[in-house]
Design an enzyme around this catalytic site. Structure first.
Site, PDB file in Angstrom:
ATOM      1  N   TRP A  91       0.760  -1.141  -0.082  1.00 53.43           N
ATOM      2  CA  TRP A  91       0.104   0.052  -0.113  1.00 53.43           C
ATOM      3  C   TRP A  91       0.855   1.113   0.015  1.00 53.43           C
ATOM      4  O   TRP A  91       2.188   1.128   0.121  1.00 53.43           O
ATOM      5  CB  TRP A  91      -0.884  -0.116   1.118  1.00 53.43           C
ATOM      6  CG  TRP A  91      -2.134   0.742   0.923  1.00 53.43           C
ATOM      7  CD1 TRP A  91      -2.776   1.778   0.938  1.00 53.43           C
ATOM      8  CD2 TRP A  91      -3.396  -0.186   0.120  1.00 53.43           C
ATOM      9  NE1 TRP A  91      -3.888   2.018   0.530  1.00 53.43           N
ATOM     10  CE2 TRP A  91      -4.424   0.691   0.015  1.00 53.43           C
ATOM     11  CE3 TRP A  91      -3.406  -1.387  -0.337  1.00 53.43           C
ATOM     12  CZ2 TRP A  91      -5.589   0.597  -0.661  1.00 53.43           C
ATOM     13  CZ3 TRP A  91      -4.582  -1.734  -0.751  1.00 53.43           C
ATOM     14  CH2 TRP A  91      -5.763  -0.741  -1.218  1.00 53.43           C
ATOM     15  N   ASP A  92       0.286   2.519   0.070  1.00 50.35           N
ATOM     16  CA  ASP A  92       1.166   3.501  -0.124  1.00 50.35           C
ATOM     17  C   ASP A  92       1.763   4.047   1.167  1.00 50.35           C
ATOM     18  O   ASP A  92       2.619   4.988   1.270  1.00 50.35           O
ATOM     19  CB  ASP A  92       0.491   4.947  -0.644  1.00 50.35           C
ATOM     20  CG  ASP A  92      -0.899   5.264   0.160  1.00 50.35           C
ATOM     21  OD1 ASP A  92      -1.051   4.442   1.230  1.00 50.35           O
ATOM     22  OD2 ASP A  92      -1.336   6.101  -0.337  1.00 50.35           O
ATOM     23  N   TRP A  93       1.308   3.307   2.296  1.00 47.78           N
ATOM     24  CA  TRP A  93       2.225   3.429   3.546  1.00 47.78           C
ATOM     25  C   TRP A  93       2.902   2.215   4.009  1.00 47.78           C
ATOM     26  O   TRP A  93       3.287   2.144   5.215  1.00 47.78           O
ATOM     27  CB  TRP A  93       0.992   4.021   4.689  1.00 47.78           C
ATOM     28  CG  TRP A  93      -0.279   3.262   4.420  1.00 47.78           C
ATOM     29  CD1 TRP A  93      -1.390   3.787   3.892  1.00 47.78           C
ATOM     30  CD2 TRP A  93      -0.646   2.010   4.873  1.00 47.78           C
ATOM     31  NE1 TRP A  93      -2.411   3.034   4.144  1.00 47.78           N
ATOM     32  CE2 TRP A  93      -1.873   1.768   4.653  1.00 47.78           C
ATOM     33  CE3 TRP A  93       0.012   0.998   5.360  1.00 47.78           C
ATOM     34  CZ2 TRP A  93      -2.800   0.429   4.771  1.00 47.78           C
ATOM     35  CZ3 TRP A  93      -0.467  -0.313   5.279  1.00 47.78           C
ATOM     36  CH2 TRP A  93      -2.147  -0.437   5.330  1.00 47.78           C
TER      37      TRP A  93
ATOM     38  N   ASN B 248     -13.861   0.756   1.064  1.00 51.15           N
ATOM     39  CA  ASN B 248     -12.974   2.117   1.061  1.00 51.15           C
ATOM     40  C   ASN B 248     -12.916   2.595  -0.108  1.00 51.15           C
ATOM     41  O   ASN B 248     -12.077   2.174  -0.943  1.00 51.15           O
ATOM     42  CB  ASN B 248     -11.823   1.806   1.769  1.00 51.15           C
ATOM     43  CG  ASN B 248     -10.836   3.180   1.612  1.00 51.15           C
ATOM     44  OD1 ASN B 248     -11.257   4.092   2.349  1.00 51.15           O
ATOM     45  ND2 ASN B 248      -9.846   2.885   0.725  1.00 51.15           N
ATOM     46  N   GLU B 249     -13.670   3.775  -0.669  1.00 46.17           N
ATOM     47  CA  GLU B 249     -13.329   4.461  -1.867  1.00 46.17           C
ATOM     48  C   GLU B 249     -13.611   3.773  -3.205  1.00 46.17           C
ATOM     49  O   GLU B 249     -13.319   4.461  -4.207  1.00 46.17           O
ATOM     50  CB  GLU B 249     -11.625   4.914  -1.869  1.00 46.17           C
ATOM     51  CG  GLU B 249     -11.522   5.622  -0.705  1.00 46.17           C
ATOM     52  CD  GLU B 249     -10.043   6.139  -0.747  1.00 46.17           C
ATOM     53  OE1 GLU B 249      -9.800   7.276  -0.033  1.00 46.17           O
ATOM     54  OE2 GLU B 249      -9.103   5.845  -1.465  1.00 46.17           O
TER      55      GLU B 249
ATOM     56  N   GLU C 102     -11.529  11.308   6.088  1.00 40.60           N
ATOM     57  CA  GLU C 102     -10.031  11.036   5.710  1.00 40.60           C
ATOM     58  C   GLU C 102      -9.599  12.276   5.384  1.00 40.60           C
ATOM     59  O   GLU C 102     -10.157  12.812   4.382  1.00 40.60           O
ATOM     60  CB  GLU C 102      -9.641   9.720   4.700  1.00 40.60           C
ATOM     61  CG  GLU C 102      -9.754   8.371   5.015  1.00 40.60           C
ATOM     62  CD  GLU C 102      -9.224   7.588   3.914  1.00 40.60           C
ATOM     63  OE1 GLU C 102      -8.289   8.104   3.128  1.00 40.60           O
ATOM     64  OE2 GLU C 102      -9.692   6.435   3.858  1.00 40.60           O
TER      65      GLU C 102
END
Length: 885
Positions: free
Chosen positions: A198-200, A462-463, A560
């Site tokens: 993921w981006d984190w 989510n999204e 968010e």
């Protein structure tokens, strides 16, 4: 929850006496947790293993690999996820257990694609990390040694195979961005979506038995699950506890069920019949109307009292069921109503009839390897949320449904949970096999979790509504109807249908962000799911000035938003080496999984701060880490304060904001992210700031066309008569130049209102020698008893332009008084963003990252292990803004 073997508790004993029945041994459980062995597909790796656990954890524990989090090991160890692995154990069973009429082999969590073999016979298969699996094995067990083998397929290769088999049309996205160093097609496998990167976070596609394994043997029936959901009837003003018993019965079983909440003097007896096989029976215990029911409240709004519900089952003079569980009483509503002065709908939560502003953050998995998430880690993170005045966390839909302890702690601490289902940032297949495993997953998780009062809403994904509506995946216009059909089939026809049938006690949203009712009217995918007139909003921007409140959407609910920072040096040091300690090093580029993230942080910081320029490379490196945390804390503070002051205002049809959940609370590894708590539990500057900007009573400032406004924001239940006290300070002096006080104003509880209004130029002109460049403001709220809430500050110019800002030459004295450690600071000048760091000594300061406006300040240190004043003093470093210039 097990069947009664003896009346070993008071309630069970009293039930036995009451009904004149005797206990009988009906069930037996054998844990298979503990020592197993692990081997790969060709036998070249064979090691001892622990269950619960996973392949990566085992390989590291046995010294076969280094720490997977060290340097570039996330890429170096890709081979692990491309191999197939076997878990094996040998066990014996008692004659008594084998003599039972039914024996089940139960897995609480299998990650993910596996076949189960007992004594060489295939007894079942698994394809979903989020399910509980039970296989009947009585006839497969034998005397002496029994061999249980769980054979795992590579999740990466399985996902790729599933993608190839779905040949009718593409289901995007195929792969994560290159910057994430991840694996492809995670949307084709029911496991933690973030485990492929993921981006984190890193890519560690895990395999293993991540929750418990056991044998359950019984003669008559087995209690599989007990749920208890209190429901309130407005018409009768009465509570009832809706109790569901999920049982596995060998034959039709008749008898009685007793439900009792002794503290509320409430008890009922029911005739019951459990048919052969897996069945669910529901009972309603009506609470005695003469008993006062104490309600569960979110943190900051009241206590979290619980009651003990006892459940007894009796047949033919014998106790066949005896268990107990906690029950909390609360109601929840998601209010979506017309708003005066607005074309849209409200979006806020009422708990026990009270409108509650949700203050908190978003929760991601606490570790890539779930077996490493200990009770201490969970308790520390959740307690840190409470200590930052949070009352809500959103369990994000790309991770895992958390372990039972997580939700129990949220119940006890008053943390409301927005619970996503585990679908995130992707389209998903809707073939029957996929839908069936999803249905089983959702049913299991709702039944498992719905007894927790902390969960106040279910959200389908989510999204994914936003992804479809704004075409993240470049789907041709002619093909969009296919994806819209799939979307409705998965989240509405299947997931929502199951949730609404199983749980009438809390609302369901199809997605986040969403326009709620308005999205439903538009076929569940709105043209603009980010419309600030409706629902919840996710908002990120990295190029615009984060301190300009005009940048932020005046939304109904902010679920968010956030900015990145790097963790502290003490967090990075164990997973790096000296050559990595540069902001432009390959390690720093590799660890950043958000495209251009490192540059965006410095760009945002440079808008208001001078970037570090120490000649010593290591000092410049640590100073840069510090400045990213200063920037992040200021940015999220500005945005959160904007949302909090917008709760009582509707401007141009927008506002009435009733929630601020920043992204994100915690970290999954040692890397840059949006978190306010570093991996390992250390608080970033942002988390210390959150203590203030989530205070129940808060003064908030902003400017509009040269006019300074200060709002009083109150989450309290009662009204207060408050005034604002504004002190003007010169950057070069520690005494205020002047002080101004507003008239007192009645601030209703649960509101925000302007309490101070004055043009900046006359304010400074009245103070004599001040200008925007030479002075700053500090302000707080007061009533007749003195200061209420924290002191806040307002910079009249960017700190990089401040004239008179000096190095404060702060010195410190550390003292210990019994268990209390205190640090007394002395400063020679005004010092913004004073940061105290004690390296790897675990704990937190009572305050940190603060603006020091007096010569002396004392803070305490709450150590999370025994620590001496000498050790703390030796480790302590102090940094303020002027020290990095």
């Amino acid at each position: 929850m097990t069947l009664c073997e003896n009346c070993n508790c008071v309630s069970g004993f009293l039930l036995c006496l009451l009904f004149g029945v005797l206990p009988r041994v009906y069930s037996e459980t054998l844990s298979l947790n503990g020592k197993w062995s692990l081997s790969n597909s060709n036998g070249s790796v064979s090691l001892p293993a622990e269950v619960p656990g996973c392949v990566h954890s085992t390989l590291q524990k046995q010294g076969y690999i280094q720490d997977p989090y060290f340097r570039f090991n996330d890429v170096s160890y890709r081979w692990i996820a491309f191999d197939n692995w076997n878990y094996t154990t040998t066990f014996t069973v008692s004659t008594q257990l084998r003599s039972k009429q039914k024996v089940l082999l139960v897995f609480d969590g299998v990650d993910t694609i596996a076949s189960i073999w007992l004594n060489g016979i295939g007894v079942g298969e698994t394809d979903n990390m989020f399910q509980r699996y039970a296989f009947s094995v009585r006839d497969v067990l034998k005397d002496g040694d029994n061999v249980l083998k769980v054979s795992f397929l590579s999740p990466v290769l399985y996902a790729s195979d599933q993608r190839r088999a779905h040949s009718a049309y593409r289901v995007p996205p195929d792969c994560p961005p290159d910057v994430q160093h991840g694996e492809c097609h995670v949307n084709f496998i029911r496991k933690a979506q973030s485990s492929f990167s993921w981006d984190w976070g890193p890519s560690f596609p895990t395999m293993g038995l991540w929750r418990g394994v056991r044998l359950e043997a019984f003669d008559v029936l087995q209690l599989v699950l007990l749920s208890s959901v209190p429901l309130y009837s407005v018409s009768s003003s009465q509570w009832r506890v809706h109790v569901e018993l999920h049982v596995d019965a060998l034959q039709t079983t008749n008898g009685t069920i007793s439900l009792s909440v002794p503290e509320l003097e409430s008890e009922q007896i029911f005739q019951m019949q459990f048919l052969r096989g897996s069945t669910k029976k529901s009972f309603d215990l009506h609470v005695n109307t003469s008993s006062e029911v104490k309600l569960w409240w979110p943190n900051g709004h009241g206590e979290q009292p619980s009651y003990l519900l006892t459940v007894g089952g009796f047949q033919d003079g014998f106790t066949i069921l005896n268990t107990e569980t906690k029950v909390y009483f609360r109601t929840v509503e998601l209010v979506q109503e017309p708003v005066v002065g607005s074309p849209g709908l409200s979006f806020y939560f009422r708990i026990n009839g009270k409108s509650i502003f949700l203050k908190g953050s978003n929760w991601i998995p606490a570790h890539s390897f779930q077996d490493r998430v200990t009770p201490d880690i969970l308790r520390n993170l959740l307690q840190s949320a409470v200590e930052a005045n949070m009352n809500a966390l959103r369990v994000w839909g790309g991770g895992v449904y958390e372990q039972d302890l997580f939700y129990s702690l949220c119940d006890e601490m008053g943390i409301m949970v927005w619970q996503d289902f585990m679908f995130a940032c992707a389209m998903y297949p809707t073939d029957e096999d996929f839908l069936q495993t999803v249905r089983e997953e959702v049913l299991h998780q709702v039944q498992r979790l719905k007894s927790h009062p902390s969960i106040i809403i279910w959200s389908g994904n989510n999204e994914n509504e936003a992804a479809l509506a704004t075409n993240w995946f470049d789907i041709p216009e002619a093909e969009k109807p296919t994806y819209l059909t799939d979307y409705v089939k998965l989240y509405v026809d299947n997931i929502r249908g199951i949730v609404q049938e199983e749980d009438q006690s809390r609302p369901f949203l199809v997605s986040s962000p969403t326009n709620g009712f308005e999205s439903e009217q538009e076929g569940f995918v709105a043209k603009n799911p980010y419309d600030a007139h409706y629902g919840d909003t996710h908002f990120y921007t990295y190029t615009e000035d984060c301190l300009d409140w005009r940048t932020f959407p005046r939304t109904r609910f902010a679920s968010e938003y956030g900015y990145q920072s790097w963790p502290s040096f003490s967090t990075l040091q164990p997973v790096s080496i000296e050559e990595d300690w540069s902001y432009n090093s390959p390690f720093f580029e590799h660890r950043q999984h958000h495209d251009s993230g490192n540059q965006q942080m410095l760009l945002q910081a440079s808008l208001h701060f001078n970037l570090p320029k120490a000649t010593d490379p290591h000092r410049r490196f640590t100073d840069t880490l510090y400045i990213t945390q200063v920037m992040q804390a200021q940015c999220v503070k500005a945005q959160t304060e904007f949302y909090r002051r917008s709760r009582s205002e509707i401007l141009e049809g927008k506002g009435g904001t009733m929630g601020a959940l920043y992204w994100q609370l915690n970290d999954v590894w040692q890397a840059p992210s949006w978190s306010s708590i570093e991996f390992g539990g250390k608080w970033k500057m942002l988390h210390y700031f959150a203590q203030s900007f989530f205070s129940a009573l808060l003064p908030v400032s902003f400017e509009d066309e040269g006019m300074l406004f200060i709002y009083a924001v109150s989450d309290l239940s009662h009204d207060l008569k408050l005034s604002a006290v504004v002190s003007v300070y010169d950057w070069s002096a520690l005494d205020p130049v002047c002080t101004r006080r507003s008239d007192s104003l009645l601030i209703p509880g649960g509101s925000a209102a302007a309490i101070f209004k004055q043009r900046v130029d006359p304010l400074l002109g009245g103070c004599g020698r001040c200008s925007r460049l030479t002075c700053l403001l500090a302000f707080h709220l007061e009533d007749s008893s003195g200061q209420r809430g924290p002191t806040n500050h307002h910079f009249l110019s960017s700190p990089k332009d401040a004239q008179g800002l000096q190095r404060p030459n702060i010195t410190a004295s550390v003292q210990a008084d019994k268990s209390l450690l205190t640090v007394t600071l002395h400063s020679s000048a005004v010092a913004p963003f004073v940061w105290l760091d004690v390296g790897n000594i675990p704990g937190r300061f009572s305050s940190n990252g603060f603006l020091m406006l007096s010569a002396n300040t004392t803070v305490s240190f709450n150590a999370w292990r025994p620590t001496s004043a000498a050790e703390l003093s030796k480790a302590l470093t102090i940094t303020s803004l002027a020290d990095v210039y």
